[in-house]
Design a protein around this motif. Structure first.
Motif, PDB file in Angstrom:
ATOM      1  N   GLN A   1       0.861  -1.174   0.000  1.00  0.00           N
ATOM      2  CA  GLN A   1       0.000   0.000   0.000  1.00  0.00           C
ATOM      3  C   GLN A   1       0.902   1.229   0.000  1.00  0.00           C
ATOM      4  N   THR A   2       0.586   2.206  -0.836  1.00  0.00           N
ATOM      5  CA  THR A   2       1.346   3.444  -0.927  1.00  0.00           C
ATOM      6  C   THR A   2       0.529   4.565  -0.312  1.00  0.00           C
ATOM      7  N   LEU A   3       1.139   5.275   0.656  1.00  0.00           N
ATOM      8  CA  LEU A   3       0.457   6.375   1.338  1.00  0.00           C
ATOM      9  C   LEU A   3       1.158   7.687   1.030  1.00  0.00           C
ATOM     10  N   HIS A   4       0.359   8.701   0.695  1.00  0.00           N
ATOM     11  CA  HIS A   4       0.868  10.062   0.531  1.00  0.00           C
ATOM     12  C   HIS A   4       0.109  10.941   1.511  1.00  0.00           C
ATOM     13  N   GLY A   5       0.699  11.991   1.952  1.00  0.00           N
ATOM     14  CA  GLY A   5       0.029  12.892   2.876  1.00  0.00           C
ATOM     15  C   GLY A   5       0.926  14.049   3.259  1.00  0.00           C
ATOM     16  N   HIS A   6       2.171  13.749   3.591  1.00  0.00           N
ATOM     17  CA  HIS A   6       3.109  14.823   3.909  1.00  0.00           C
ATOM     18  C   HIS A   6       3.434  15.581   2.626  1.00  0.00           C
ATOM     19  N   LYS A   7       3.419  16.879   2.709  1.00  0.00           N
ATOM     20  CA  LYS A   7       3.551  17.726   1.524  1.00  0.00           C
ATOM     21  C   LYS A   7       5.015  17.972   1.155  1.00  0.00           C
ATOM     22  N   ASP A   8       5.410  17.536  -0.029  1.00  0.00           N
ATOM     23  CA  ASP A   8       6.718  17.847  -0.615  1.00  0.00           C
ATOM     24  C   ASP A   8       7.864  17.777   0.383  1.00  0.00           C
ATOM     25  N   SER A   9       7.926  16.716   1.148  1.00  0.00           N
ATOM     26  CA  SER A   9       8.966  16.605   2.159  1.00  0.00           C
ATOM     27  C   SER A   9       9.243  15.140   2.442  1.00  0.00           C
TER      28      SER A   9
ATOM     29  N   THR B   1       4.364  18.476  10.253  1.00  0.00           N
ATOM     30  CA  THR B   1       3.091  17.890  10.669  1.00  0.00           C
ATOM     31  C   THR B   1       3.330  16.492  11.224  1.00  0.00           C
ATOM     32  N   LEU B   2       2.408  16.082  12.062  1.00  0.00           N
ATOM     33  CA  LEU B   2       2.305  14.696  12.497  1.00  0.00           C
ATOM     34  C   LEU B   2       1.026  14.167  11.886  1.00  0.00           C
ATOM     35  N   ARG B   3       1.103  12.963  11.367  1.00  0.00           N
ATOM     36  CA  ARG B   3      -0.084  12.342  10.775  1.00  0.00           C
ATOM     37  C   ARG B   3      -0.361  11.045  11.506  1.00  0.00           C
ATOM     38  N   LEU B   4      -1.620  10.875  11.898  1.00  0.00           N
ATOM     39  CA  LEU B   4      -2.051   9.671  12.595  1.00  0.00           C
ATOM     40  C   LEU B   4      -2.763   8.777  11.597  1.00  0.00           C
ATOM     41  N   TRP B   5      -2.266   7.558  11.452  1.00  0.00           N
ATOM     42  CA  TRP B   5      -2.802   6.573  10.526  1.00  0.00           C
ATOM     43  C   TRP B   5      -3.366   5.433  11.347  1.00  0.00           C
ATOM     44  N   GLU B   6      -4.499   4.906  10.918  1.00  0.00           N
ATOM     45  CA  GLU B   6      -5.117   3.790  11.624  1.00  0.00           C
ATOM     46  C   GLU B   6      -5.033   2.535  10.770  1.00  0.00           C
ATOM     47  N   ARG B   7      -4.602   1.451  11.406  1.00  0.00           N
ATOM     48  CA  ARG B   7      -4.521   0.165  10.719  1.00  0.00           C
ATOM     49  C   ARG B   7      -5.910  -0.450  10.640  1.00  0.00           C
TER      50      ARG B   7
ATOM     51  N   GLN C   1      -5.203   3.964   6.987  1.00  0.00           N
ATOM     52  CA  GLN C   1      -5.952   5.119   6.514  1.00  0.00           C
ATOM     53  C   GLN C   1      -5.622   6.317   7.391  1.00  0.00           C
ATOM     54  N   LEU C   2      -5.443   7.478   6.757  1.00  0.00           N
ATOM     55  CA  LEU C   2      -5.159   8.712   7.486  1.00  0.00           C
ATOM     56  C   LEU C   2      -6.377   9.097   8.308  1.00  0.00           C
TER      57      LEU C   2
END
Length: 123
Positions: free
Chosen positions: A74-82, A102-108, A114-115
């Motif tokens: 699975q490929t996840l994107h979310g953090h912007k250009d970094s 940023t901190l991103r919380l992902w749930e299994r 999923q973000l």
């Protein structure tokens, strides 16, 4: 780059993840869309998910989650250009920390993630 849990150790370089048990490489996974991997952004989530962070071929910050049993990626994107600088897992939650402050919380959810929330506030 490498990390481990009680059962496995993982390493990543050049878009290739290797899963080790003791001194034996037991699985190799090629991340087709990977351009670079980030130094400390590897992890093992639960018993069967391997996490690797870096940049994809479009230079987007990317998290790849690989099920070591099925080789499903699975490929996840979310953090912007970094880059994603660090990841931590606890139960069904993964936290990713990005250069975008940023901190991103992902749930299994099974073998996928999923973000759920993005936390901002650092300057």
């Amino acid at each position: 780059h490498n990390t481990h849990n009680n059962n496995y150790m993982i390493s990543a370089s050049g878009g290739v993840i290797k899963l080790w048990r003791d001194t034996e490489c037991i699985k190799t996974v090629k991340l087709e869309t990977c351009k670079t991997t980030a130094g400390n952004s590897l992890g093992i989530w639960g018993d069967n998910l391997v996490i690797c962070c870096g940049k994809d071929q479009q230079d987007r910050a990317t998290i790849w989650i690989t099920d070591i049993d099925s080789d499903q990626v699975q490929t996840l994107h979310g953090h912007k250009d970094s880059f994603v600088w660090n990841i931590k897992t606890d139960g069904d939650v993964m936290v990713s920390v990005g250069e975008d402050k940023t901190l991103r919380l992902w749930e299994r959810q099974g073998n996928m993630a999923q973000l759920k929330r993005t936390l901002v506030g650092h300057e």
